[in-house]
Design a protein around this motif. Structure first.
Motif, mmCIF file in Angstrom:
data_model
loop_
_atom_site.group_PDB
_atom_site.id
_atom_site.type_symbol
_atom_site.label_atom_id
_atom_site.label_comp_id
_atom_site.label_asym_id
_atom_site.label_seq_id
_atom_site.Cartn_x
_atom_site.Cartn_y
_atom_site.Cartn_z
ATOM 1 N N ALA A 212 -8.227 -11.243 10.359
ATOM 2 C CA ALA A 212 -7.834 -10.257 11.371
ATOM 3 C C ALA A 212 -8.159 -8.839 10.908
ATOM 4 N N VAL A 213 -7.911 -8.541 9.635
ATOM 5 C CA VAL A 213 -8.211 -7.214 9.109
ATOM 6 C C VAL A 213 -9.718 -6.986 9.081
ATOM 7 N N ALA A 214 -10.473 -7.985 8.633
ATOM 8 C CA ALA A 214 -11.927 -7.848 8.561
ATOM 9 C C ALA A 214 -12.551 -7.622 9.929
ATOM 10 N N ALA A 215 -11.923 -8.146 10.975
ATOM 11 C CA ALA A 215 -12.445 -8.001 12.331
ATOM 12 C C ALA A 215 -11.949 -6.748 13.032
ATOM 13 N N SER A 216 -11.030 -6.012 12.408
ATOM 14 C CA SER A 216 -10.411 -4.878 13.085
ATOM 15 C C SER A 216 -11.250 -3.612 12.934
ATOM 16 N N GLY B 65 0.372 -5.373 -5.709
ATOM 17 C CA GLY B 65 0.997 -4.090 -5.415
ATOM 18 C C GLY B 65 0.135 -2.964 -5.937
ATOM 19 N N ASP B 66 0.442 -1.767 -5.524
ATOM 20 C CA ASP B 66 -0.177 -0.557 -6.052
ATOM 21 C C ASP B 66 0.955 0.364 -6.448
ATOM 22 N N PRO B 67 1.332 0.379 -7.736
ATOM 23 C CA PRO B 67 2.503 1.142 -8.161
ATOM 24 C C PRO B 67 2.400 2.640 -7.910
ATOM 25 N N ASP B 68 1.190 3.162 -7.756
ATOM 26 C CA ASP B 68 1.031 4.594 -7.512
ATOM 27 C C ASP B 68 1.000 4.945 -6.030
ATOM 28 N N ALA B 69 0.226 4.212 -5.247
ATOM 29 C CA ALA B 69 0.003 4.593 -3.852
ATOM 30 C C ALA B 69 0.720 3.699 -2.849
ATOM 31 N N GLY B 70 1.153 2.512 -3.259
ATOM 32 C CA GLY B 70 1.761 1.590 -2.307
ATOM 33 C C GLY B 70 0.723 0.980 -1.386
ATOM 34 N N PRO B 71 1.159 0.174 -0.412
ATOM 35 C CA PRO B 71 0.203 -0.448 0.504
ATOM 36 C C PRO B 71 -0.432 0.567 1.441
ATOM 37 N N ALA B 72 -1.668 0.268 1.842
ATOM 38 C CA ALA B 72 -2.373 1.125 2.804
ATOM 39 C C ALA B 72 -2.050 0.746 4.233
ATOM 40 N N GLY B 73 -1.495 -0.447 4.417
ATOM 41 C CA GLY B 73 -1.175 -0.900 5.761
ATOM 42 C C GLY B 73 -0.547 -2.272 5.730
ATOM 43 N N ARG B 74 -0.351 -2.814 6.926
ATOM 44 C CA ARG B 74 0.265 -4.131 7.062
ATOM 45 C C ARG B 74 -0.439 -4.908 8.163
ATOM 46 N N VAL B 75 -0.304 -6.229 8.088
ATOM 47 C CA VAL B 75 -0.842 -7.103 9.123
ATOM 48 C C VAL B 75 0.193 -8.185 9.397
ATOM 49 N N SER B 76 0.465 -8.418 10.661
ATOM 50 C CA SER B 76 1.502 -9.372 11.046
ATOM 51 C C SER B 76 0.963 -10.795 10.986
ATOM 52 N N PRO B 77 1.848 -11.799 10.985
ATOM 53 C CA PRO B 77 1.387 -13.181 11.024
ATOM 54 C C PRO B 77 0.495 -13.483 12.229
ATOM 55 N N GLY C 9 -1.666 -11.386 13.348
ATOM 56 C CA GLY C 9 -2.933 -10.680 13.180
ATOM 57 C C GLY C 9 -2.954 -9.268 13.721
ATOM 58 N N GLU C 10 -1.795 -8.666 13.967
ATOM 59 C CA GLU C 10 -1.747 -7.271 14.425
ATOM 60 C C GLU C 10 -1.850 -6.360 13.205
ATOM 61 N N VAL C 11 -2.854 -5.495 13.197
ATOM 62 C CA VAL C 11 -3.194 -4.705 12.015
ATOM 63 C C VAL C 11 -2.706 -3.274 12.166
ATOM 64 N N GLU C 12 -1.995 -2.780 11.162
ATOM 65 C CA GLU C 12 -1.615 -1.371 11.062
ATOM 66 C C GLU C 12 -2.201 -0.850 9.755
ATOM 67 N N LEU C 13 -3.151 0.073 9.873
ATOM 68 C CA LEU C 13 -3.859 0.561 8.696
ATOM 69 C C LEU C 13 -4.130 2.042 8.866
ATOM 70 N N GLY C 14 -3.788 2.813 7.842
ATOM 71 C CA GLY C 14 -3.963 4.252 7.909
ATOM 72 C C GLY C 14 -5.420 4.671 7.973
ATOM 73 N N THR C 15 -5.646 5.926 8.295
ATOM 74 C CA THR C 15 -6.997 6.474 8.370
ATOM 75 C C THR C 15 -7.672 6.390 7.013
ATOM 76 N N ALA C 16 -8.956 6.096 7.026
ATOM 77 C CA ALA C 16 -9.705 5.990 5.781
ATOM 78 C C ALA C 16 -9.667 7.308 5.013
ATOM 79 N N THR C 17 -9.441 7.211 3.700
ATOM 80 C CA THR C 17 -9.474 8.388 2.849
ATOM 81 C C THR C 17 -10.896 8.602 2.331
#
Length: 341
Positions: free
Chosen positions: A139-143, A177-189, A191-199
């Motif tokens: 789902a993320v790869a297709a988003s 995990g990413d101890p410094d930055a945390g997750p960049a986003g989430r995806v629901s079971p 397949g609904e994707v929430e992902l921040g703007t690309a840095t």
């Protein structure tokens, strides 16, 4: 392998790992067994989303070499040479996923996403986590939101950018995990994707193709109470072309290490100082064999890169024939993960 998909699709690159592993009754060991098509069938994907399967290898990631990781990167490039591919998913063992994903990110020169995923439970577990992770990764790869984000890791509903991610638990389903930055986003079971703007992303490093000859030896040497520079000296004697020090605190060792670091640098062997601490950067502060002395001896700071990913970057740079001065520049550029993710 289906090479006849002529509609928009995600490419699944299967490389092995727990996600395709099963118990072997004869030995009691768990080993990679299933192919990509078996894994895909277990995921229960939306039939409207086409997926093309490529079996790259079938190996536990603890057994991968640098050449194997380059082969995975080469397979990603080949998959995305198809203009109908909207993204790629790499199924991979969790042990060294952080190295392979970061290497792929360093070399990725395409706006389409590359998503790594795997599992903590084998395929024959009564409640495997692999199928759900794969569904979310596809789902993320297709988003559209994952474009221009480089290489990502999707695991247990969380999305991480490759640089800075670490395996944080040996068995828990939330493996990364990413101890410094945390997750960049989430995806629901579902397949609904929430992902921040690309840095901001740095330009990819040069592509040299898969390894046609033995990769340069690069070693990780741990600093700890009572340690001295003898293992570092032994690595150099064994032909190490580069070394990552897993230092203590904000990048400290002792006087014995400093002496051997100076010898290594004088011989043209880069020494990168990282830290065993989960979060935070390396900083040259202390004398008496600490980070300030390592810096004076010619050691290069890994910034916020931890030993596993500092190793991947250093081995790639040496493989590319990068001069020592340029290696220092690249680590200075890429060690600040908040700017280079």
């Amino acid at each position: 392998m289906d090479t006849n998909v002529t509609t928009p699709h995600v490419v699944l690159l299967a490389t092995g790992g727990t996600i395709v592993s099963r118990n072997t009754p004869e030995s009691g060991a768990t080993l990679a067994a299933d192919g990509g098509s078996d894994l895909l069938a277990s995921a229960g994907l939306d039939p409207e989303l086409a997926v093309r399967v490529v079996d790259v290898m079938r190996t536990g990631s603890y057994a991968l070499s640098f050449a194997d990781m380059l082969e995975i990167c080469s397979s990603i490039r080949e998959a995305l040479a198809d203009e109908n591919a909207v993204g790629a998913v790499v199924t991979h063992g969790t042990d060294t996923m952080e190295e392979s994903a970061y290497l792929a990110d360093l070399l990725h020169n395409d706006e389409r996403p590359v998503v790594f995923t795997g599992a903590q439970r084998p395929a024959d577990h009564p409640d495997p986590d692999g199928p759900g992770n794969l569904k979310q990764a596809v789902a993320v790869a297709a988003s559209a939101g994952a474009r221009n984000q480089g290489a990502l890791i999707v695991f247990n509903g969380r999305i991480f950018r490759a640089a800075g991610v670490r395996k944080i638990h040996t068995s828990d389903l939330q493996a990364f995990g990413d101890p410094d930055a945390g997750p960049a986003g989430r995806v629901s079971p579902a397949g609904e994707v929430e992902l921040g703007t690309a840095t901001r992303r740095l330009a990819p490093l040069p592509w040299a193709g898969p390894a046609a000859s033995p990769a340069p030896r690069v070693d990780v040497i741990a600093c700890h109470p009572g340690a001295d520079g003898s293992l570092l000296a032994a690595a150099l004697e064994a032909g190490s072309r580069g070394v990552v020090l897993q230092a203590t605190g904000n990048g400290n060792a002792n006087r014995s290490f400093v002496a051997v670091v100076g010898q290594a640098v004088a011989a043209g062997v880069p020494v990168i100082v990282s830290t065993r601490v989960q979060a935070g950067p390396v900083m040259a502060v202390y004398g008496g064999g600490g980070g300030k002395d390592l810096e004076a001896a010619g050691a290069i700071s890994a910034g916020m890169l931890k030993p596993s990913q500092a190793l991947a970057l250093l081995q790639l740079l040496i493989w590319l024939g990068t001069p020592l001065a340029r290696i220092a520049e690249v680590f200075a550029e890429r060690g600040n993960l908040h700017q280079t993710n």
